[in-house]
Design an enzyme around this catalytic site. Structure first.
Site, PDB file in Angstrom:
ATOM      1  N   GLN A  52      36.544  55.147 -54.507  1.00  0.00           N
ATOM      2  CA  GLN A  52      37.976  55.098 -54.867  1.00  0.00           C
ATOM      3  C   GLN A  52      38.679  56.425 -54.638  1.00  0.00           C
ATOM      4  O   GLN A  52      39.902  56.493 -54.576  1.00  0.00           O
ATOM      5  CB  GLN A  52      38.123  54.718 -56.350  1.00  0.00           C
ATOM      6  CG  GLN A  52      37.656  53.324 -56.653  1.00  0.00           C
ATOM      7  CD  GLN A  52      37.325  53.135 -58.123  1.00  0.00           C
ATOM      8  OE1 GLN A  52      38.160  52.691 -58.892  1.00  0.00           O
ATOM      9  NE2 GLN A  52      36.122  53.486 -58.534  1.00  0.00           N
TER      10      GLN A  52
ATOM     11  N   ILE B 131      43.971  59.857 -59.197  1.00  0.00           N
ATOM     12  CA  ILE B 131      43.910  58.432 -58.852  1.00  0.00           C
ATOM     13  C   ILE B 131      44.179  57.586 -60.097  1.00  0.00           C
ATOM     14  O   ILE B 131      44.552  56.431 -59.981  1.00  0.00           O
ATOM     15  CB  ILE B 131      42.543  58.035 -58.237  1.00  0.00           C
ATOM     16  CG1 ILE B 131      41.393  58.231 -59.229  1.00  0.00           C
ATOM     17  CG2 ILE B 131      42.276  58.783 -56.945  1.00  0.00           C
ATOM     18  CD1 ILE B 131      40.107  57.524 -58.805  1.00  0.00           C
ATOM     19  N   ASP B 132      43.975  58.177 -61.283  1.00  0.00           N
ATOM     20  CA  ASP B 132      44.080  57.400 -62.526  1.00  0.00           C
ATOM     21  C   ASP B 132      45.519  57.039 -62.909  1.00  0.00           C
ATOM     22  O   ASP B 132      45.731  56.173 -63.749  1.00  0.00           O
ATOM     23  CB  ASP B 132      43.453  58.178 -63.693  1.00  0.00           C
ATOM     24  CG  ASP B 132      41.968  58.431 -63.503  1.00  0.00           C
ATOM     25  OD1 ASP B 132      41.351  57.719 -62.692  1.00  0.00           O
ATOM     26  OD2 ASP B 132      41.424  59.350 -64.143  1.00  0.00           O
TER      27      ASP B 132
ATOM     28  N   MET C 173      37.226  53.140 -61.767  1.00  0.00           N
ATOM     29  CA  MET C 173      37.511  54.350 -62.530  1.00  0.00           C
ATOM     30  C   MET C 173      38.672  54.135 -63.506  1.00  0.00           C
ATOM     31  O   MET C 173      39.432  53.176 -63.366  1.00  0.00           O
ATOM     32  CB  MET C 173      37.763  55.522 -61.599  1.00  0.00           C
ATOM     33  CG  MET C 173      36.464  56.036 -60.981  1.00  0.00           C
ATOM     34  SD  MET C 173      36.706  57.502 -59.978  1.00  0.00           S
ATOM     35  CE  MET C 173      35.019  57.999 -59.680  1.00  0.00           C
ATOM     36  N   GLY C 174      38.819  55.036 -64.420  1.00  0.00           N
ATOM     37  CA  GLY C 174      39.858  54.939 -65.444  1.00  0.00           C
ATOM     38  C   GLY C 174      39.205  55.154 -66.801  1.00  0.00           C
ATOM     39  O   GLY C 174      38.700  54.216 -67.407  1.00  0.00           O
ATOM     40  N   ARG C 175      39.190  56.396 -67.226  1.00  0.00           N
ATOM     41  CA  ARG C 175      38.510  56.732 -68.493  1.00  0.00           C
ATOM     42  C   ARG C 175      39.311  56.271 -69.703  1.00  0.00           C
ATOM     43  O   ARG C 175      38.802  55.617 -70.583  1.00  0.00           O
ATOM     44  CB  ARG C 175      38.328  58.250 -68.598  1.00  0.00           C
ATOM     45  CG  ARG C 175      37.452  58.852 -67.538  1.00  0.00           C
ATOM     46  CD  ARG C 175      37.538  60.370 -67.586  1.00  0.00           C
ATOM     47  NE  ARG C 175      36.924  60.897 -68.794  1.00  0.00           N
ATOM     48  CZ  ARG C 175      35.625  61.174 -68.898  1.00  0.00           C
ATOM     49  NH1 ARG C 175      34.831  61.002 -67.867  1.00  0.00           N
ATOM     50  NH2 ARG C 175      35.130  61.648 -70.002  1.00  0.00           N
TER      51      ARG C 175
ATOM     52  N   GLY D 246      39.338  66.790 -59.996  1.00  0.00           N
ATOM     53  CA  GLY D 246      38.762  65.813 -59.061  1.00  0.00           C
ATOM     54  C   GLY D 246      39.670  65.653 -57.853  1.00  0.00           C
ATOM     55  O   GLY D 246      40.889  65.682 -57.988  1.00  0.00           O
TER      56      GLY D 246
ATOM     57  N   GLU E  48      36.088  51.829 -66.318  1.00  0.00           N
ATOM     58  CA  GLU E  48      34.898  52.493 -66.889  1.00  0.00           C
ATOM     59  C   GLU E  48      35.056  52.817 -68.374  1.00  0.00           C
ATOM     60  O   GLU E  48      34.069  52.920 -69.104  1.00  0.00           O
ATOM     61  CB  GLU E  48      34.585  53.771 -66.108  1.00  0.00           C
ATOM     62  CG  GLU E  48      35.702  54.801 -66.157  1.00  0.00           C
ATOM     63  CD  GLU E  48      35.460  56.015 -65.271  1.00  0.00           C
ATOM     64  OE1 GLU E  48      34.353  56.196 -64.781  1.00  0.00           O
ATOM     65  OE2 GLU E  48      36.438  56.774 -65.073  1.00  0.00           O
TER      66      GLU E  48
ATOM     67  N   GLY F 181      34.143  75.391 -63.924  1.00  0.00           N
ATOM     68  CA  GLY F 181      34.564  76.772 -63.723  1.00  0.00           C
ATOM     69  C   GLY F 181      35.216  77.399 -64.925  1.00  0.00           C
ATOM     70  O   GLY F 181      35.218  76.839 -66.023  1.00  0.00           O
TER      71      GLY F 181
END
Ligand code: F6P
Length: 360
Positions: free
Chosen positions: A286, A140-141, A183-185, A13, A236, A77
């Site tokens: 974000q 970003i996380d 965000m933030g899994r 990402g 999230e 990919g």
């Protein structure tokens, strides 16, 4: 005979600050008399049809302040080495061989791989197969181990804080509860730092399962006590105690796209408290836009650091930021496990001392 050549690629990402790393890599390399090839769309550029462009200090002028990546990226990919939390996939030998051939044919002596957990795992597999790679931690996380910070994180936190500032005025005008999904899994860093910076009243993160009952009680007490608004930030990947991730969609490989917890939290609060509640998903805002100055500087230092790692022959290593200093750690050390928020750590303690609820 061409000059000493290195390659650079951005993978996974995108995030603000990628271009700052690219620019710094190019400038630092050129200062040593080296040439830089930017492979297009991440590792995919190494495979047929091979795709790269020569990067120079001249054609990278002005990119440090620009979001995204000028050489493209993909989180799909043929090189995907991680399909989910901790799940390592082996890159097919034929793919690795083709990448090695490209590198040899082009006379590339080292590869700067800018990526997050998954893309650095790919870099490490290439390194184990004889490709001289160095890594630069991006996301970003902020969930990569062995570095205090990744670039991109500060820009995302700024975005969350800006959103909360805006939500506050509208929420206060209507005496509403507002839920902001960020965000933030698996790691709640964006929610935690963004929530603190934007004066959230409650922060829900994956590392601390919450209870709808206790969260609703907190909201009711606040609003009943005269608060003009209640702002809740939810990562999230946050879950209620004993609950599951809220997912939008699961792809063919079984990887889930998370989303929906913000609306779920808003519904539960409205149902349990009877208070007017709204939810919004901040999403890819974000990841977009200009990097903050902190990310520009960190990205620049990382790019220069990556070139130094190549000079020192420290392949299989990644630049890291620890105690205000750019150092080196092995990529393996960084990708072994995600860096998550410690429920007993100082940041959570600070938030709790401010009266912020984690829904517990
Ligand atoms: O890893 C960075 C990240 O922004 C996560 O926080 C988020 O879950 C994911 O990427 C979103 O990815 P995509 O761009 O594929 O929707």
């Amino acid at each position: 005979m061409h000059r000493f050549r290195i390659g650079v690629l951005t993978s996974g990402g995108d995030c603000p600050g990628l271009n700052a790393v690219i620019r710094a890599t190019v400038c630092a390399a050129h200062n040593l008399g080296w040439e830089v090839l930017g492979f297009i769309d991440g590792y995919e550029g190494l495979l047929s049809p091979v795709n790269y462009k020569i990067l120079t200090p001249e054609n990278t002028v002005g990119i440090t302040s620009v979001g995204g990546t000028i050489i493209g990226t993909t989180n799909k990919g043929r090189f995907v080495a991680k399909s989910g939390h901790g799940e390592k996939a082996v890159i097919p030998a034929a793919v690795i061989d083709e990448a090695k051939r490209t590198i040899a044919d082009l006379g590339v002596r080292a590869l700067v791989c800018i990526g997050g957990d998954g893309s650095l795992t790919t870099a490490d597999q290439l390194f184990e197969n004889g490709v001289p790679c160095v890594g630069v931690p991006k996301t970003i996380d902020n969930d990569i181990s062995a570095t205090a910070m990744t670039f991109g994180f500060d820009s995302a936190v700024q975005c969350v804080a800006d959103a909360l500032d805006r939500l506050h005025t509208t929420a206060a005008s209507h005496k509403r509860v507002m839920v902001l999904e960020v965000m933030g899994r698996y790691a709640g860093w964006i929610a935690l730092h963004g929530g603190l910076a934007g004066s959230a009243d409650s922060i829900l993160i994956p590392e601390i399962p919450f209870s709808y009952e206790r969260l609703a009680g907190f909201v009711d007490r606040r609003m009943g006590g005269g608060a003009d608004a209640t702002l809740i930030v939810v990562a999230e990947g946050a879950r209620a105690e004993g609950g599951e991730f809220e997912t939008l969609h699961v792809d063919v490989k079984g990887e889930a796209r998370l989303g929906g917890i913000g609306h779920r939290v808003a519904d539960e609060i409205a149902k349990r408290t009877g208070r007017e509640t709204r939810a919004m998903v901040l999403g890819h805002l974000q990841r977009g836009g200009a990097p903050t100055t902190l990310d520009r500087i960190l990205g620049t230092r990382f790019g220069v650091g990556a070139v130094q790692l190549i000079q020192e022959g420290k392949f299989g290593h990644m630049v890291s930021y620890l105690n205000y200093h750019i150092g080196a750690v092995t990529i393996k050390e960084a990708v072994g496990q995600l860096k998550c928020v410690k429920p007993e750590g100082q940041m959570v303690e600070t938030a709790k001392a401010m009266g912020i609820s984690f829904g517990t």
